[in-house]
Design a protein around this motif. Structure first.
Motif, PDB file in Angstrom:
ATOM      1  N   SER A  55      23.694  22.329  19.242  1.00 60.08           N
ATOM      2  CA  SER A  55      23.120  22.729  20.529  1.00 60.08           C
ATOM      3  C   SER A  55      22.199  21.653  21.107  1.00 60.08           C
ATOM      4  O   SER A  55      21.907  21.654  22.301  1.00 60.08           O
ATOM      5  CB  SER A  55      22.350  24.042  20.379  1.00 60.08           C
ATOM      6  N   ARG A  56      21.731  20.721  20.261  1.00 62.66           N
ATOM      7  CA  ARG A  56      20.825  19.673  20.744  1.00 62.66           C
ATOM      8  C   ARG A  56      21.585  18.497  21.354  1.00 62.66           C
ATOM      9  O   ARG A  56      20.988  17.648  21.997  1.00 62.66           O
ATOM     10  CB  ARG A  56      19.935  19.182  19.606  1.00 62.66           C
ATOM     11  N   LEU A  57      22.887  18.413  21.112  1.00 60.70           N
ATOM     12  CA  LEU A  57      23.709  17.364  21.729  1.00 60.70           C
ATOM     13  C   LEU A  57      24.625  18.040  22.742  1.00 60.70           C
ATOM     14  O   LEU A  57      25.637  18.634  22.392  1.00 60.70           O
ATOM     15  CB  LEU A  57      24.529  16.626  20.669  1.00 60.70           C
ATOM     16  N   ARG A  58      24.272  17.957  24.004  1.00 59.36           N
ATOM     17  CA  ARG A  58      25.030  18.646  25.044  1.00 59.36           C
ATOM     18  C   ARG A  58      26.187  17.774  25.533  1.00 59.36           C
ATOM     19  O   ARG A  58      26.053  16.551  25.654  1.00 59.36           O
ATOM     20  CB  ARG A  58      24.116  19.035  26.204  1.00 59.36           C
ATOM     21  N   ILE A  59      27.299  18.425  25.805  1.00 59.47           N
ATOM     22  CA  ILE A  59      28.523  17.750  26.225  1.00 59.47           C
ATOM     23  C   ILE A  59      28.634  17.832  27.739  1.00 59.47           C
ATOM     24  O   ILE A  59      28.692  18.919  28.312  1.00 59.47           O
ATOM     25  CB  ILE A  59      29.764  18.401  25.578  1.00 59.47           C
ATOM     26  N   GLU A  60      28.651  16.672  28.401  1.00 56.98           N
ATOM     27  CA  GLU A  60      28.667  16.633  29.857  1.00 56.98           C
ATOM     28  C   GLU A  60      29.972  16.020  30.333  1.00 56.98           C
ATOM     29  O   GLU A  60      30.302  14.881  29.977  1.00 56.98           O
ATOM     30  CB  GLU A  60      27.468  15.813  30.358  1.00 56.98           C
ATOM     31  N   ILE A  61      30.727  16.791  31.126  1.00 56.10           N
ATOM     32  CA  ILE A  61      32.006  16.313  31.655  1.00 56.10           C
ATOM     33  C   ILE A  61      31.967  16.342  33.172  1.00 56.10           C
ATOM     34  O   ILE A  61      31.109  16.977  33.775  1.00 56.10           O
ATOM     35  CB  ILE A  61      33.178  17.187  31.154  1.00 56.10           C
ATOM     36  N   THR A  62      32.924  15.652  33.780  1.00 55.35           N
ATOM     37  CA  THR A  62      33.086  15.722  35.244  1.00 55.35           C
ATOM     38  C   THR A  62      34.357  16.506  35.552  1.00 55.35           C
ATOM     39  O   THR A  62      35.206  16.717  34.674  1.00 55.35           O
ATOM     40  CB  THR A  62      33.184  14.324  35.869  1.00 55.35           C
ATOM     41  N   GLU A  63      34.498  16.902  36.778  1.00 57.20           N
ATOM     42  CA  GLU A  63      35.659  17.708  37.152  1.00 57.20           C
ATOM     43  C   GLU A  63      36.958  16.934  36.999  1.00 57.20           C
ATOM     44  O   GLU A  63      38.040  17.511  36.827  1.00 57.20           O
ATOM     45  CB  GLU A  63      35.524  18.165  38.601  1.00 57.20           C
ATOM     46  N   THR A  64      36.899  15.563  36.980  1.00 51.70           N
ATOM     47  CA  THR A  64      38.121  14.764  36.845  1.00 51.70           C
ATOM     48  C   THR A  64      38.736  14.894  35.459  1.00 51.70           C
ATOM     49  O   THR A  64      39.911  14.557  35.274  1.00 51.70           O
ATOM     50  CB  THR A  64      37.815  13.274  37.123  1.00 51.70           C
ATOM     51  N   VAL A  65      37.948  15.356  34.476  1.00 51.05           N
ATOM     52  CA  VAL A  65      38.483  15.569  33.132  1.00 51.05           C
ATOM     53  C   VAL A  65      39.648  16.550  33.179  1.00 51.05           C
ATOM     54  O   VAL A  65      40.611  16.447  32.415  1.00 51.05           O
ATOM     55  CB  VAL A  65      37.366  16.078  32.179  1.00 51.05           C
ATOM     56  N   MET A  66      39.575  17.485  34.091  1.00 49.09           N
ATOM     57  CA  MET A  66      40.573  18.557  34.152  1.00 49.09           C
ATOM     58  C   MET A  66      41.755  18.215  35.061  1.00 49.09           C
ATOM     59  O   MET A  66      42.621  19.053  35.289  1.00 49.09           O
ATOM     60  CB  MET A  66      39.918  19.853  34.632  1.00 49.09           C
ATOM     61  N   MET A  67      41.764  17.003  35.616  1.00 44.99           N
ATOM     62  CA  MET A  67      42.828  16.649  36.541  1.00 44.99           C
ATOM     63  C   MET A  67      44.190  16.594  35.843  1.00 44.99           C
ATOM     64  O   MET A  67      45.227  16.856  36.439  1.00 44.99           O
ATOM     65  CB  MET A  67      42.536  15.285  37.189  1.00 44.99           C
ATOM     66  N   THR A  68      44.213  16.164  34.578  1.00 43.26           N
ATOM     67  CA  THR A  68      45.450  16.079  33.801  1.00 43.26           C
ATOM     68  C   THR A  68      45.284  16.842  32.499  1.00 43.26           C
ATOM     69  O   THR A  68      44.173  16.935  31.951  1.00 43.26           O
ATOM     70  CB  THR A  68      45.806  14.611  33.482  1.00 43.26           C
ATOM     71  N   GLU A  69      46.365  17.372  31.986  1.00 44.02           N
ATOM     72  CA  GLU A  69      46.382  18.100  30.717  1.00 44.02           C
ATOM     73  C   GLU A  69      45.254  19.124  30.666  1.00 44.02           C
ATOM     74  O   GLU A  69      44.483  19.193  29.705  1.00 44.02           O
ATOM     75  CB  GLU A  69      46.273  17.127  29.534  1.00 44.02           C
ATOM     76  N   ALA A  70      45.155  19.916  31.710  1.00 43.14           N
ATOM     77  CA  ALA A  70      44.034  20.853  31.844  1.00 43.14           C
ATOM     78  C   ALA A  70      43.962  21.836  30.685  1.00 43.14           C
ATOM     79  O   ALA A  70      42.876  22.109  30.158  1.00 43.14           O
ATOM     80  CB  ALA A  70      44.163  21.606  33.176  1.00 43.14           C
TER      81      ALA A  70
END
Length: 762
Positions: free
Chosen positions: A626-641
């Protein structure tokens, strides 16, 4: 007799002391044992000196003690020397050596009890030639002493006997001389014990033995061995060797010289004349010289290297000289063949890439008054030609292209084959009519007799403006120009535009330096605080910075887009993840409740198992997910959603907090909010700043915050720059904040200082 032996003993003591001191200064490995042996030989001689001079029973008793203990010390050091001189490892016989040293030590100790028990020896007065002496009367202790000393002495003798037998005869001299001296000393000592004379003359024998040990250990040179070895070496040398004395008379030649000069007897009178006529050697009187000569012509030519070397004695006076004659014919022919093979492509006969680069480099560097162009010619889809028509046809195409270059080139052109289907050319700018070349390329056809096949080729050209840059970079620029037309069928030539240079060089520079930068920790994480409604720091986002040794502080826009494009962003992200885990594991006390958000690029999913990599770091540094948060952008989901959603779900199930970054700055949809496994929605303040109608933008923002709250998502607004923005966001329901109003991204040390300063607000 008393005075004579006293003088002899004193002289021996002085000499032994001198040799012992000289030995101490030697750098040889055996020098220290030799030194100890010289000094311990002094002890029994001192004891005998007291016995010779004394007419007092007490002094004679002291002398006997010194003599007996000195014999123990002497055989102990003799044993140590024998190990070193004979090359016997002490470690391999450690137990046996310790037993011997222990027995000798006990023997020395027992003499200290003799005054109380009288078990070792007594003294008796005798008269010799009218002179009073005291001699030792041995008891049980003294007999034991003699047995121990003789055993230790015999062990040392055994070392030398074995060594003399095992080594080749020519090496044995240095061993049997010492063996003989030690044997003589032992016999002499035995005679003294049996004869019971008051003066131990065997000390003279032992001293002679010590002098021989001193000489053979430190100064002896086996001249017979050296002479034989040098003769054998000279006979087996690959070159011819001819030795002359100081009067220029030949005294010896080896077998190779006999063969070259066609000499079959031991009569060397005509050797010098034959050398002069055969090799045309003219001795100028110089002490040392060398020359190279070729005898014959064409394929029958022989190549020789001849050297003269002066030989002098220790006073630097000439005692002769020798000539060495090396037949280098085979080496030179091999060298010429190797040079051709190393500089020419075996298939086309053109220069190799390396040789071409060297020739171009020299041409450009030496002819600074002319301007040159670099051309890179590439065959389109050459692999397809090989696959369809076979390697034989493919090789024919390459040969035909090579010949086409030769046919169109002038004498000033330099050209070669760079790789499988690429050719390089350097030509004076203006010597090639590009319109004619373009026309010829459009009509380039190869024929196998029945079928004509058009071959598409493209040429990239770089006009050299800076001759100092590396040739490979010149070709890189030509290649860059070629890539701009690689999919064109009607255009065959493209010229490099200088406007591309800076960006290309920069991209290449930072890409090649990245791995070293990571290794040297020039890539560093910067932390930007994340605060809650009360303004308390609850965590940070890890942002990457580059402390470049030449360029200085590099912000991310200088290198991140490049790495995003070439895929090297995966290296950067992986390194920042590790740094974040290192930082979290180091935070104790109040900081142990803080978290760090790390970014995951879409490219990361192509180059690694993101979940496995991060889980491995969590386990390695033993921190809570929980102390290492995972930050993604919406482009991550553009392919192989579907696949990406499954990975994010695994993160959440493992205890990680998943954040969506930049919501509202791109094309985020409500559909994504519905399906994506998220915990935190990050809203960019640019959403407001870009809006034409601020009221409408605020209304949308308020509803987005309300929606995220209804969906059970935390809301985090980044880019907060003013207090008014902070208050407004607080009022409309935002929970977390990040931006320059609170703090800009900072080094880890500065972040920790900021946290320490605001301890009460953590």
């Amino acid at each position: 007799m008393r005075e004579t032996f006293a003088i002899i003993y004193i002289l021996l003591i002085i000499l032994l002391g001198l040799f012992g001191t000289i030995s101490r200064r030697s750098s040889k490995s055996v020098a220290k044992p030799v030194s100890y042996l010289q000094f311990t030989f002094i002890v029994p001689i001192v004891g005998n000196l007291i016995l010779v001079l004394s007419e007092n029973e007490f002094l004679s008793t002291i002398g006997s003690y010194i003599y007996s203990i000195g014999m123990d010390l002497m055989v102990m050091c003799l044993f140590d020397f024998s190990l070193s001189y004979c090359g016997i490892s002490w470690r391999n016989h450690k137990k046996k050596c310790m037993i011997l040293y222990s027995i000798l030590t006990i023997d020395i100790i027992q003499y200290f009890f003799n005054p109380f028990f009288g078990h070792a020896f007594g003294m008796e007065a005798i008269t010799v030639d009218g002179t009073l002496y005291y001699r030792l009367v041995p008891y049980a202790g003294q007999f034991c002493h003699r047995i121990i000393v003789y055993l230790a002495y015999a062990t040392s003798l055994a070392f030398f006997i074995v060594k003399t037998i095992k080594v080749p005869r020519i090496y044995a001299e240095k061993y049997y001389v010492i063996l003989f001296a030690l044997s003589l000393g032992g016999i002499w000592q035995t005679y003294y014990i049996i004869s019971r004379t008051p003066i131990d003359s065997s000390m003279i024998g032992f001293t002679i033995c010590s002098f021989l040990i001193f000489y053979f250990s430190l100064f002896y040179r086996p001249f017979r061995l050296l002479d034989r070895m040098l003769a054998n070496i000279a006979s087996k040398l690959p070159e011819a060797v001819v030795f002359f004395d100081a009067s220029d008379r030949c005294v010896w030649i080896n077998g190779k010289a006999r063969k070259i000069l066609n000499i079959h007897s031991d009569n060397f009178e005509h050797v010098k004349k034959r050398l002069t006529s055969w090799f045309n050697i003219v001795d100028t009187g110089e002490d040392n010289w060398s020359t190279k000569q070729t005898i014959g012509f064409g394929k029958a030519a022989k190549h020789y290297a001849i050297e003269k070397h002066l030989v002098t004695d220790v006073k630097n006076k000439k005692i002769g000289y020798f000539l060495s004659i090396q037949d280098n014919t085979e080496d030179i022919l091999n060298h010429q063949r190797e040079i051709y093979e190393a500089t020419h492509d075996m298939l086309t006969g053109l220069f190799t890439k390396e040789h071409l680069f060297n020739l171009i480099r020299n041409k450009v560097a030496t002819d600074k008054d002319s301007s040159y162009s670099i051309a890179l010619l590439d065959i389109k889809d050459f692999k397809m030609i090989n696959d369809i028509f076979g390697n034989e046809v493919g090789d024919g195409v390459l040969k035909r292209v090579a010949n086409w270059i030769r046919e169109n080139a002038t004498e000033e052109w330099i050209f070669g084959r760079l790789s499988g289907d690429a050719f390089g050319i350097c030509y004076p700018t203006g010597s090639a009519r590009l319109d004619v070349v373009e026309q010829r390329l459009s009509k380039f056809v190869i024929s196998n007799g029945s079928i004509d096949q058009h071959i598409l080729m493209h040429v990239g050209i770089y006009n050299v403006t800076d001759p100092s840059i590396d040739i490979s970079i010149m070709f890189d620029r030509a290649h860059l120009a070629l890539t701009t037309i690689k999919n064109e069928f009607n255009v065959h030539i493209a010229i490099y535009d200088d406007n591309m240079r800076d960006q290309v060089l920069w991209n290449q520079k930072i890409s090649t330096e990245l791995e070293a930068a990571i290794k040297n920790r020039q890539i560093v994480p910067y932390l930007q605080p994340i605060v809650n409604n009360n303004g308390s720091i609850i965590g940070a986002e890890a942002l990457v910075r580059w402390l470049h040794p030449d360029e200085g502080f590099l912000p991310p826009f200088k290198f991140i887009p490049v790495f995003e494009k070439n895929g090297m962003i995966a290296l950067v992200d992986k390194y920042i993840w590790r740094c974040a885990c290192e930082i979290l594991s180091s935070w104790k006390d109040e900081k142990s409740n803080l978290f760090i958000s790390v970014n995951i690029s879409p490219k990361d999913f192509y180059f690694m198992d993101v979940y496995a990599e991060i889980m491995a770091l969590i386990e390695e540094f033993k921190i809570e997910p929980s102390r290492l948060r995972i930050e993604i952008t919406e482009t991550v989901m553009m392919t192989e959603a579907e696949s990406r959603m499954a990975i994010l779900s695994k993160f959440r199930k493992s205890g990680f907090v998943v954040e969506m970054d930049d919501f509202g700055s791109g094309y985020s949809s409500l559909n994504q909010l519905k399906d994506m496994p998220l915990d935190v929605l990050k809203i960019d303040m640019k959403f407001l700043s870009k809006a034409a109608d601020n009221h409408r933008a605020t209304t949308i923002l308020r509803n987005v915050l309300r929606l995220s709250n209804d969906l059970g998502l935390f809301s985090l607004t980044e880019g907060v720059e003013t207090e008014d923005q902070y208050k407004m966001l607080n009022e409309i329901g935002c929970q977390l904040f990040q931006g320059y109003f609170f703090a800009k991204p900072m080094s880890v040390a500065d972040f920790e200082k900021l946290c320490d300063k605001n301890k009460g607000n953590l």
